[in-house]
Design a protein around this motif. Structure first.
Motif, PDB file in Angstrom:
ATOM      1  N   ARG A 169       0.762  -1.221  -0.090  1.00 16.19           N
ATOM      2  CA  ARG A 169       0.058  -0.047   0.094  1.00 16.19           C
ATOM      3  C   ARG A 169       0.791   1.231  -0.001  1.00 16.19           C
ATOM      4  O   ARG A 169       0.308   2.351  -0.613  1.00 16.19           O
ATOM      5  N   LYS A 185      -0.361  -3.585  -6.381  1.00 14.72           N
ATOM      6  CA  LYS A 185      -1.792  -3.668  -6.173  1.00 14.72           C
ATOM      7  C   LYS A 185      -2.087  -5.233  -6.258  1.00 14.72           C
ATOM      8  O   LYS A 185      -3.348  -5.558  -5.557  1.00 14.72           O
ATOM      9  N   VAL A 188      -1.625  -6.574  -2.736  1.00 14.94           N
ATOM     10  CA  VAL A 188      -2.828  -6.242  -1.972  1.00 14.94           C
ATOM     11  C   VAL A 188      -4.004  -7.276  -2.088  1.00 14.94           C
ATOM     12  O   VAL A 188      -4.391  -7.810  -1.216  1.00 14.94           O
TER      13      VAL A 188
END
Length: 205
Positions: A169, A185, A188
Protein backbone atom coordinates in the motif's frame (compact mmCIF):
# COMPACT_ATOMS: atom_id res chain seq x y z
CA UNK A 1 31.82 32.24 -74.32
CA UNK A 2 28.51 30.81 -73.25
CA UNK A 3 30.15 27.39 -73.03
CA UNK A 4 32.90 28.84 -70.86
CA UNK A 5 30.37 30.52 -68.58
CA UNK A 6 28.49 27.26 -68.13
CA UNK A 7 31.67 25.41 -67.32
CA UNK A 8 32.71 28.11 -64.91
CA UNK A 9 29.33 27.93 -63.23
CA UNK A 10 29.67 24.18 -62.97
CA UNK A 11 33.09 24.47 -61.39
CA UNK A 12 31.88 27.17 -59.02
CA UNK A 13 28.92 25.06 -58.03
CA UNK A 14 31.21 22.13 -57.37
CA UNK A 15 33.43 24.29 -55.21
CA UNK A 16 30.44 25.57 -53.27
CA UNK A 17 29.14 22.04 -52.80
CA UNK A 18 32.55 20.84 -51.75
CA UNK A 19 32.76 23.71 -49.31
CA UNK A 20 29.32 22.86 -47.94
CA UNK A 21 30.30 19.21 -47.73
CA UNK A 22 33.46 19.95 -45.81
CA UNK A 23 31.58 22.35 -43.58
CA UNK A 24 28.73 19.91 -43.04
CA UNK A 25 30.93 16.91 -42.35
CA UNK A 26 32.32 18.27 -39.10
CA UNK A 27 28.87 19.47 -38.18
CA UNK A 28 27.39 16.11 -39.06
CA UNK A 29 30.19 14.36 -37.31
CA UNK A 30 29.66 16.60 -34.32
CA UNK A 31 25.94 15.87 -34.38
CA UNK A 32 26.65 12.16 -34.63
CA UNK A 33 29.07 12.47 -31.74
CA UNK A 34 26.68 14.46 -29.59
CA UNK A 35 23.64 12.27 -30.37
CA UNK A 36 25.03 9.18 -28.68
CA UNK A 37 26.14 11.34 -25.79
CA UNK A 38 22.58 12.63 -25.47
CA UNK A 39 21.14 9.13 -25.65
CA UNK A 40 23.76 7.93 -23.21
CA UNK A 41 22.65 10.63 -20.81
CA UNK A 42 18.99 9.69 -21.16
CA UNK A 43 19.14 6.56 -19.00
CA UNK A 44 21.09 8.42 -16.33
CA UNK A 45 18.81 11.43 -16.20
CA UNK A 46 15.39 10.16 -17.24
CA UNK A 47 15.37 6.36 -17.12
CA UNK A 48 16.45 6.08 -13.53
CA UNK A 49 14.45 8.95 -11.96
CA UNK A 50 11.51 8.76 -14.38
CA UNK A 51 11.57 4.97 -14.60
CA UNK A 52 11.55 4.41 -10.87
CA UNK A 53 11.92 6.35 -7.66
CA UNK A 54 13.28 5.57 -4.20
CA UNK A 55 9.91 4.19 -3.08
CA UNK A 56 9.97 1.67 -5.94
CA UNK A 57 13.50 0.61 -5.04
CA UNK A 58 12.73 0.26 -1.34
CA UNK A 59 9.57 -1.74 -2.00
CA UNK A 60 11.34 -4.21 -4.28
CA UNK A 61 14.39 -4.54 -2.03
CA UNK A 62 12.19 -5.29 0.99
CA UNK A 63 9.64 -7.45 -0.79
CA UNK A 64 12.30 -9.79 -2.18
CA UNK A 65 13.38 -11.29 1.18
CA UNK A 66 9.75 -11.10 2.31
CA UNK A 67 8.66 -13.29 -0.61
CA UNK A 68 11.63 -15.60 -0.12
CA UNK A 69 10.59 -16.28 3.45
CA UNK A 70 7.04 -17.03 2.33
CA UNK A 71 8.50 -19.63 -0.03
CA UNK A 72 10.65 -20.99 2.77
CA UNK A 73 7.67 -21.43 5.10
CA UNK A 74 5.59 -22.98 2.34
CA UNK A 75 8.45 -25.34 1.49
CA UNK A 76 8.64 -26.43 5.13
CA UNK A 77 4.94 -27.29 5.06
CA UNK A 78 5.05 -29.07 1.71
CA UNK A 79 7.82 -31.32 3.02
CA UNK A 80 5.61 -32.63 5.85
CA UNK A 81 3.75 -35.93 5.73
CA UNK A 82 -0.05 -36.20 5.88
CA UNK A 83 -0.51 -32.51 5.14
CA UNK A 84 -4.10 -31.26 5.07
CA UNK A 85 -5.06 -30.91 1.37
CA UNK A 86 -6.28 -27.34 1.89
CA UNK A 87 -3.02 -26.34 3.58
CA UNK A 88 -1.07 -28.04 0.83
CA UNK A 89 -3.04 -26.18 -1.84
CA UNK A 90 -2.46 -22.88 -0.05
CA UNK A 91 1.29 -23.49 0.20
CA UNK A 92 1.44 -24.47 -3.47
CA UNK A 93 -0.54 -21.38 -4.50
CA UNK A 94 1.76 -19.08 -2.53
CA UNK A 95 4.82 -20.72 -4.07
CA UNK A 96 3.40 -20.51 -7.58
CA UNK A 97 2.51 -16.83 -7.21
CA UNK A 98 5.53 -15.50 -5.37
CA UNK A 99 8.27 -17.48 -7.14
CA UNK A 100 7.78 -15.66 -10.47
CA UNK A 101 7.36 -12.36 -8.63
CA UNK A 102 10.80 -12.84 -7.08
CA UNK A 103 12.32 -13.31 -10.54
CA UNK A 104 10.52 -10.22 -11.81
CA UNK A 105 11.73 -8.07 -8.91
CA UNK A 106 15.30 -9.32 -9.23
CA UNK A 107 15.17 -8.33 -12.91
CA UNK A 108 13.98 -4.85 -12.02
CA UNK A 109 16.80 -4.28 -9.56
CA UNK A 110 19.33 -5.54 -12.06
CA UNK A 111 17.93 -3.29 -14.77
CA UNK A 112 17.99 -0.29 -12.45
CA UNK A 113 21.51 -1.04 -11.27
CA UNK A 114 20.27 -1.25 -7.68
CA UNK A 115 21.52 -3.65 -5.04
CA UNK A 116 19.26 -6.45 -3.89
CA UNK A 117 18.71 -7.73 -0.37
CA UNK A 118 17.63 -11.27 -1.18
CA UNK A 119 19.27 -14.26 0.42
CA UNK A 120 19.18 -12.99 3.98
CA UNK A 121 15.92 -12.14 5.65
CA UNK A 122 17.48 -9.51 7.90
CA UNK A 123 15.43 -10.34 10.95
CA UNK A 124 14.82 -7.76 13.59
CA UNK A 125 13.47 -4.25 13.68
CA UNK A 126 14.56 -1.23 11.74
CA UNK A 127 14.23 -2.75 8.28
CA UNK A 128 10.56 -1.94 7.74
CA UNK A 129 9.71 -5.49 6.66
CA UNK A 130 6.66 -6.18 8.78
CA UNK A 131 5.53 -9.75 9.26
CA UNK A 132 8.89 -11.48 8.94
CA UNK A 133 9.17 -14.62 11.06
CA UNK A 134 12.08 -15.13 13.43
CA UNK A 135 14.56 -17.95 13.04
CA UNK A 136 13.23 -19.45 16.27
CA UNK A 137 9.67 -19.52 14.93
CA UNK A 138 10.86 -21.08 11.67
CA UNK A 139 12.56 -23.82 13.69
CA UNK A 140 9.33 -24.44 15.60
CA UNK A 141 7.45 -24.71 12.32
CA UNK A 142 9.96 -27.28 11.04
CA UNK A 143 9.60 -29.37 14.20
CA UNK A 144 5.80 -29.19 14.40
CA UNK A 145 3.50 -31.80 12.89
CA UNK A 146 -0.18 -32.19 12.13
CA UNK A 147 -2.62 -29.54 13.31
CA UNK A 148 0.08 -27.77 15.33
CA UNK A 149 2.16 -27.24 12.18
CA UNK A 150 -0.92 -26.05 10.31
CA UNK A 151 -1.76 -23.60 13.10
CA UNK A 152 1.76 -22.17 13.18
CA UNK A 153 1.92 -21.90 9.41
CA UNK A 154 -1.44 -20.17 9.08
CA UNK A 155 -0.73 -17.81 11.99
CA UNK A 156 2.71 -16.81 10.75
CA UNK A 157 1.64 -16.54 7.13
CA UNK A 158 -1.33 -14.35 8.02
CA UNK A 159 0.95 -11.90 9.84
CA UNK A 160 3.45 -12.22 6.99
CA UNK A 161 0.80 -11.31 4.42
CA UNK A 162 -0.42 -8.39 6.52
CA UNK A 163 3.13 -7.00 6.54
CA UNK A 164 3.40 -7.40 2.78
CA UNK A 165 0.08 -5.63 2.27
CA UNK A 166 1.27 -2.71 4.38
CA UNK A 167 4.41 -2.34 2.27
CA UNK A 168 2.44 -2.74 -0.95
CA UNK A 169 0.00 0.00 0.00
CA UNK A 170 2.90 2.34 0.69
CA UNK A 171 4.25 1.55 -2.79
CA UNK A 172 0.86 2.25 -4.38
CA UNK A 173 0.82 5.65 -2.65
CA UNK A 174 4.44 6.65 -3.22
CA UNK A 175 5.84 4.61 -6.14
CA UNK A 176 6.26 5.95 -9.68
CA UNK A 177 7.04 2.88 -11.80
CA UNK A 178 3.77 1.59 -13.33
CA UNK A 179 4.92 -2.06 -13.31
CA UNK A 180 5.99 -1.94 -9.68
CA UNK A 181 2.80 -0.18 -8.62
CA UNK A 182 0.77 -2.78 -10.54
CA UNK A 183 2.58 -5.58 -8.71
CA UNK A 184 1.92 -3.87 -5.38
CA UNK A 185 -1.80 -3.72 -6.20
CA UNK A 186 -1.75 -7.43 -7.06
CA UNK A 187 -0.04 -8.19 -3.76
CA UNK A 188 -2.78 -6.35 -1.87
CA UNK A 189 -5.62 -8.08 -3.71
CA UNK A 190 -4.15 -11.59 -3.76
CA UNK A 191 -2.88 -11.65 -0.21
CA UNK A 192 -6.06 -10.17 1.24
CA UNK A 193 -7.94 -13.07 -0.35
CA UNK A 194 -5.42 -15.55 1.07
CA UNK A 195 -5.71 -13.99 4.52
CA UNK A 196 -9.47 -14.55 4.46
CA UNK A 197 -8.89 -18.18 3.48
CA UNK A 198 -6.26 -18.69 6.17
CA UNK A 199 -8.51 -17.27 8.87
CA UNK A 200 -11.24 -19.70 7.79
CA UNK A 201 -8.78 -22.58 7.99
CA UNK A 202 -7.54 -21.44 11.41
CA UNK A 203 -11.10 -21.31 12.70
CA UNK A 204 -11.56 -24.94 11.67
CA UNK A 205 -8.50 -26.28 13.50
Amino acid sequence: MKRFTTASATVAAAIVLAGCGSGTAPGTSGAATSAPAASARTPATSSAPAGHNSADTMFVQMMLPHHEQALEMSGIMLAKQDLDPQIKQLAEDITAAQGPEIEKMEGWLQGWGEAGTSGGHQMGGGHGMDGLVSTEDLDKLRAAQGSEAARLYLTHMTAHHEGAIKMAREEVSNGSNPEVVALAKEVVADQQAEIRKMKELLAGL
